[in-house]
Write an enzyme that holds these catalytic residues in place. Structure first.
Site, PDB file in Angstrom:
ATOM      1  N   HIS A   1      36.070 -28.629   8.001  1.00 28.61           N
ATOM      2  CA  HIS A   1      35.826 -27.194   7.820  1.00 28.61           C
ATOM      3  C   HIS A   1      35.826 -26.535   9.201  1.00 28.61           C
ATOM      4  O   HIS A   1      35.342 -27.100  10.171  1.00 28.61           O
ATOM      5  CB  HIS A   1      34.467 -26.950   7.143  1.00 28.61           C
ATOM      6  CG  HIS A   1      34.356 -25.584   6.557  1.00 28.61           C
ATOM      7  ND1 HIS A   1      34.011 -24.487   7.316  1.00 28.61           N
ATOM      8  CD2 HIS A   1      34.584 -25.125   5.303  1.00 28.61           C
ATOM      9  CE1 HIS A   1      34.007 -23.415   6.542  1.00 28.61           C
ATOM     10  NE2 HIS A   1      34.350 -23.764   5.318  1.00 28.61           N
TER      11      HIS A   1
ATOM     12  N   ASP B   1      35.409 -27.953  -1.614  1.00 27.96           N
ATOM     13  CA  ASP B   1      36.501 -28.296  -2.540  1.00 27.96           C
ATOM     14  C   ASP B   1      36.529 -29.775  -2.914  1.00 27.96           C
ATOM     15  O   ASP B   1      37.307 -30.168  -3.791  1.00 27.96           O
ATOM     16  CB  ASP B   1      37.841 -27.914  -1.892  1.00 27.96           C
ATOM     17  CG  ASP B   1      37.983 -26.421  -1.779  1.00 27.96           C
ATOM     18  OD1 ASP B   1      38.166 -25.922  -0.652  1.00 27.96           O
ATOM     19  OD2 ASP B   1      37.852 -25.738  -2.806  1.00 27.96           O
TER      20      ASP B   1
HETATM   21  C1  SDX Z   1      37.893 -23.792   2.232  1.00 26.24           C
HETATM   22  O1  SDX Z   1      36.847 -20.824   6.021  1.00 26.24           O
HETATM   23  C2  SDX Z   1      36.169 -20.996   4.960  1.00 26.24           C
HETATM   24  O2  SDX Z   1      35.032 -20.648   4.886  1.00 26.24           O
HETATM   25  C3  SDX Z   1      36.910 -21.679   3.818  1.00 26.24           C
HETATM   26  C4  SDX Z   1      36.107 -22.040   2.597  1.00 26.24           C
HETATM   27  C5  SDX Z   1      35.610 -20.815   1.859  1.00 26.24           C
HETATM   28  O3  SDX Z   1      34.628 -20.931   1.103  1.00 26.24           O
HETATM   29  O4  SDX Z   1      36.271 -19.759   1.952  1.00 26.24           O
HETATM   30  O5  SDX Z   1      35.021 -22.855   2.944  1.00 26.24           O
HETATM   31  C6  SDX Z   1      36.974 -22.815   1.584  1.00 26.24           C
HETATM   32  O6  SDX Z   1      39.002 -23.428   2.550  1.00 26.24           O
HETATM   33  C7  SDX Z   1      37.384 -25.169   2.556  1.00 26.24           C
HETATM   34  C8  SDX Z   1      38.460 -26.032   3.330  1.00 26.24           C
HETATM   35  C9  SDX Z   1      39.411 -26.604   2.274  1.00 26.24           C
HETATM   36  N1  SDX Z   1      40.545 -27.271   2.950  1.00 26.24           N
HETATM   37  C10 SDX Z   1      40.652 -28.633   2.939  1.00 26.24           C
HETATM   38  O7  SDX Z   1      39.826 -29.394   2.448  1.00 26.24           O
HETATM   39  C11 SDX Z   1      41.956 -29.130   3.553  1.00 26.24           C
HETATM   40  C12 SDX Z   1      41.675 -30.334   4.472  1.00 26.24           C
HETATM   41  N2  SDX Z   1      40.981 -29.821   5.662  1.00 26.24           N
HETATM   42  C13 SDX Z   1      41.741 -29.485   6.828  1.00 26.24           C
HETATM   43  O8  SDX Z   1      42.985 -28.967   6.584  1.00 26.24           O
HETATM   44  C14 SDX Z   1      40.906 -28.807   7.913  1.00 26.24           C
HETATM   45  O9  SDX Z   1      39.758 -29.529   8.032  1.00 26.24           O
HETATM   46  C15 SDX Z   1      40.549 -27.346   7.787  1.00 26.24           C
HETATM   47  C16 SDX Z   1      41.767 -26.494   7.565  1.00 26.24           C
HETATM   48  C17 SDX Z   1      39.608 -27.127   6.670  1.00 26.24           C
HETATM   49  C18 SDX Z   1      39.877 -26.918   9.083  1.00 26.24           C
HETATM   50  O10 SDX Z   1      40.838 -27.021  10.084  1.00 26.24           O
HETATM   51  P1  SDX Z   1      40.510 -26.643  11.608  1.00 26.24           P
HETATM   52  O11 SDX Z   1      39.154 -26.060  11.756  1.00 26.24           O
HETATM   53  O12 SDX Z   1      41.674 -25.852  12.132  1.00 26.24           O
HETATM   54  O13 SDX Z   1      40.414 -28.039  12.301  1.00 26.24           O
HETATM   55  P2  SDX Z   1      41.654 -28.793  12.908  1.00 26.24           P
HETATM   56  O14 SDX Z   1      42.802 -28.759  11.969  1.00 26.24           O
HETATM   57  O15 SDX Z   1      41.834 -28.274  14.292  1.00 26.24           O
HETATM   58  O16 SDX Z   1      41.100 -30.287  12.922  1.00 26.24           O
HETATM   59  C19 SDX Z   1      40.314 -30.763  14.012  1.00 26.24           C
HETATM   60  C20 SDX Z   1      40.620 -32.256  14.077  1.00 26.24           C
HETATM   61  C21 SDX Z   1      42.134 -32.556  14.176  1.00 26.24           C
HETATM   62  O17 SDX Z   1      42.247 -33.824  14.792  1.00 26.24           O
HETATM   63  P3  SDX Z   1      42.634 -33.870  16.390  1.00 26.24           P
HETATM   64  O18 SDX Z   1      43.843 -32.968  16.592  1.00 26.24           O
HETATM   65  O19 SDX Z   1      41.388 -33.369  17.082  1.00 26.24           O
HETATM   66  O20 SDX Z   1      42.917 -35.321  16.654  1.00 26.24           O
HETATM   67  O21 SDX Z   1      40.196 -32.872  12.838  1.00 26.24           O
HETATM   68  C22 SDX Z   1      41.333 -33.397  12.159  1.00 26.24           C
HETATM   69  C23 SDX Z   1      42.566 -32.718  12.745  1.00 26.24           C
HETATM   70  O22 SDX Z   1      43.718 -33.553  12.608  1.00 26.24           O
HETATM   71  N3  SDX Z   1      41.167 -33.067  10.738  1.00 26.24           N
HETATM   72  C24 SDX Z   1      41.413 -33.895   9.733  1.00 26.24           C
HETATM   73  C25 SDX Z   1      41.055 -33.199   8.585  1.00 26.24           C
HETATM   74  N4  SDX Z   1      40.633 -31.972   8.901  1.00 26.24           N
HETATM   75  C26 SDX Z   1      40.705 -31.900  10.260  1.00 26.24           C
HETATM   76  N5  SDX Z   1      41.899 -35.173   9.730  1.00 26.24           N
HETATM   77  C27 SDX Z   1      42.005 -35.736   8.483  1.00 26.24           C
HETATM   78  N6  SDX Z   1      41.685 -35.132   7.310  1.00 26.24           N
HETATM   79  C28 SDX Z   1      41.215 -33.864   7.338  1.00 26.24           C
HETATM   80  N7  SDX Z   1      40.893 -33.253   6.196  1.00 26.24           N
END
Ligand code: SDX
Length: 431
Positions: free
Chosen positions: A308, A366
């Site tokens: 998140h 989710d």
């Molecule tokens: C919602 O914003 C809100 O409030 C949203 C929400 C709401 O109520 O409105 O809460 C609802 O959208 C919840 C999120 C639902 N999405 C998912 O579950 C999809 C999977 N999650 C990711 O796509 C991700 O975690 C996000 C999009 C939710 C957050 O992304 P960020 O903050 O941009 O973080 P990032 O992509 O920069 O990740 C940081 C690190 C990265 O690794 P490094 O580059 O540091 O090596 O964490 C890793 C990412 O690769 N990472 C994950 C991961 N999420 C982040 N690795 C594996 N699996 C994951 N799910």
């Protein structure tokens, strides 16, 4: 204004620009950079807005480190335990918990706006039966702006209020119509004798050939899920509604833009993606393979429902929904949910893994919600639609807050341009 001071100093020539700092009620203070371009010819740069406050708001507060979520100051876990979705909708829209008469009048108004124009119903025949319900939802909601010319003056508070009641009341009806269209079943009209969530279940699952008994366990589960999904400060879809609405467009079009943004798998589309992921993993012995894939920067696969932007601790909503899974599944009589078992095992394995621990990747809202929707016989393709029904309340509350702000301006971010410098046209024969 804050007691804190920050100055931007040009280390080259020593010029100093004092920057005002503002404190909120809770959470980080903000540095007001409004004068930066005029006085230093500088923009700030923050792709994804990881550290940028786009507005001032009094609606919802999130503390990502402590896993706190407050709706108008009330902790979401207390609202989940004691309130109802319509009472929370009133709270988010009007800023305070309603008195008994206020709640009754709000509930009655929502009930009396649940029907949709018969012409709107015909829109669904334009969609193929296998159209994704989110495509139907965003299309039909956007077209509502063609039906309510009498109350579209966004500067008229009464019109804004009528819009709020109409859209909150009609979303379940439109969602159910999308579901019935995809099933090839006749549309079921809302029943004023039913409460908000019972009405939704009735419109989804009733058929002309037999009486549909509403299970109160299912209705209560939906009501709780809607409370937990109602608002979440400046998330992607809410920011989309604010930015779209800031141009002065009609509110139905702004909400349709929010629906489109929510659909993305990185946002509200994740609940459907979680179920697809769990079905792909299939069994607990395959979890390590998929956890490794999620950690591999070269692999696009991510653990859907994990991570998140704000919560760097447990999403408080995920905790409540996880506990709810056990209760609802038991009350619905299907204790053995292999999907729930798989999800719990996946969470356990991931949360022991350094990769997830050091990146603060916990289950978000989710991760578990789809398990409950599935137990209620709601198909995967409708999961994000359910999220949209609940989040419409938050979108409307933020849209109203923005429109009612006398200092409102159209949102128009700038950029860091790294394209080609000025160059002259080259005639075709010379290329
Ligand atoms: C919602 O914003 C809100 O409030 C949203 C929400 C709401 O109520 O409105 O809460 C609802 O959208 C919840 C999120 C639902 N999405 C998912 O579950 C999809 C999977 N999650 C990711 O796509 C991700 O975690 C996000 C999009 C939710 C957050 O992304 P960020 O903050 O941009 O973080 P990032 O992509 O920069 O990740 C940081 C690190 C990265 O690794 P490094 O580059 O540091 O090596 O964490 C890793 C990412 O690769 N990472 C994950 C991961 N999420 C982040 N690795 C594996 N699996 C994951 N799910």
């Amino acid at each position: 204004m804050s007691t804190k001071r920050y100055d931007l100093v040009d280390s080259g020539n020593g010029t100093r620009i004092p920057l005002d700092v503002r404190d909120g009620t809770l959470g980080p203070s903000v540095v007001d950079i409004g004068r930066l371009y005029a006085e230093a010819g500088l923009f700030t740069y923050d792709p994804g807005f990881k550290a940028t406050a786009s507005c001032e708001s009094r609606i919802t507060y999130i503390d990502g480190e402590k896993g706190i979520l407050l709706y108008r100051g009330y902790p979401v876990d207390q609202l989940a335990e004691h309130s109802s979705f319509l009472e929370v909708a009133f709270l988010l829209l009007y800023g305070d918990l309603p008195g008994r008469d206020q709640l009754e009048s709000f509930r009655r108004s929502i009930t009396m706006h649940t029907m949709i124009n018969e012409s709107l119903l015909r829109f669904f025949n334009g969609f193929h039966f296998n159209a994704h319900p989110m495509a139907m939802l965003s299309g039909v909601v956007g077209s509502m702006s063609a039906f309510y010319h009498d109350t579209m003056d966004i500067n008229n508070a009464r019109h804004r209020d009528i819009f709020a009641h109409r859209i909150i009341a009609k979303l379940p009806t439109i969602a159910a119509a999308a579901y019935k269209h995809s099933m090839g079943q006749p549309f079921v009209y809302p029943q004023n004798r039913l409460d908000y969530c019972s009405n939704l279940l009735h419109m989804f699952f009733a058929v002309p050939s037999q009486t549909y008994e509403i299970d109160p366990v299912a209705a209560n589960a939906l009501d709780l899920l809607f409370i937990l999904h109602a608002d979440h400060e400046q998330n992607a879809s809410t920011s989309t509604v604010r930015l779209a609405g800031s141009s002065g467009t009609n509110p139905y079009s702004a909400i349709a833009a929010g629906i489109s943004s929510l659909w993305g798998p990185a946002h509200g589309g994740a609940n459907e993606a979680v179920l697809n992921m769990l079905e792909t993993i299939g069994s607990a012995d395959k979890i390590p393979k998929y956890v490794e894939r999620a950690k591999d920067p070269g692999d696009k696969f991510r653990l859907m429902g994990f991570g998140h932007r704000v919560y760097k601790n447990f999403d408080p909503r995920a905790k409540i929904i996880r506990e709810m899974c056990h209760k609802v599944l038991a009350e619905l009589g299907n204790n053995d949910s292999p999907l729930l078992e798989l999800a719990l095992r996946l969470e356990e394995i991931a949360l022991e893994d350094e990769y997830f621990i050091e990146r603060n990747l916990y289950p978000n809202v989710d991760f578990y919600s789809g398990i409950i929707y599935r137990a209620l016989d709601i198909p995967k393709s409708m999961f994000t639609v359910m999220f949209a029904i609940a989040r419409t309340v938050g979108w409307v509350a933020h849209w109203q807050e923005m429109i009612a702000d006398p200092a409102r301006k159209i949102g128009r971010p700038r950029q860091l341009y790294t394209g080609p410098d000025r160059r002259d046209y080259v005639p075709l024969d010379n290329r």
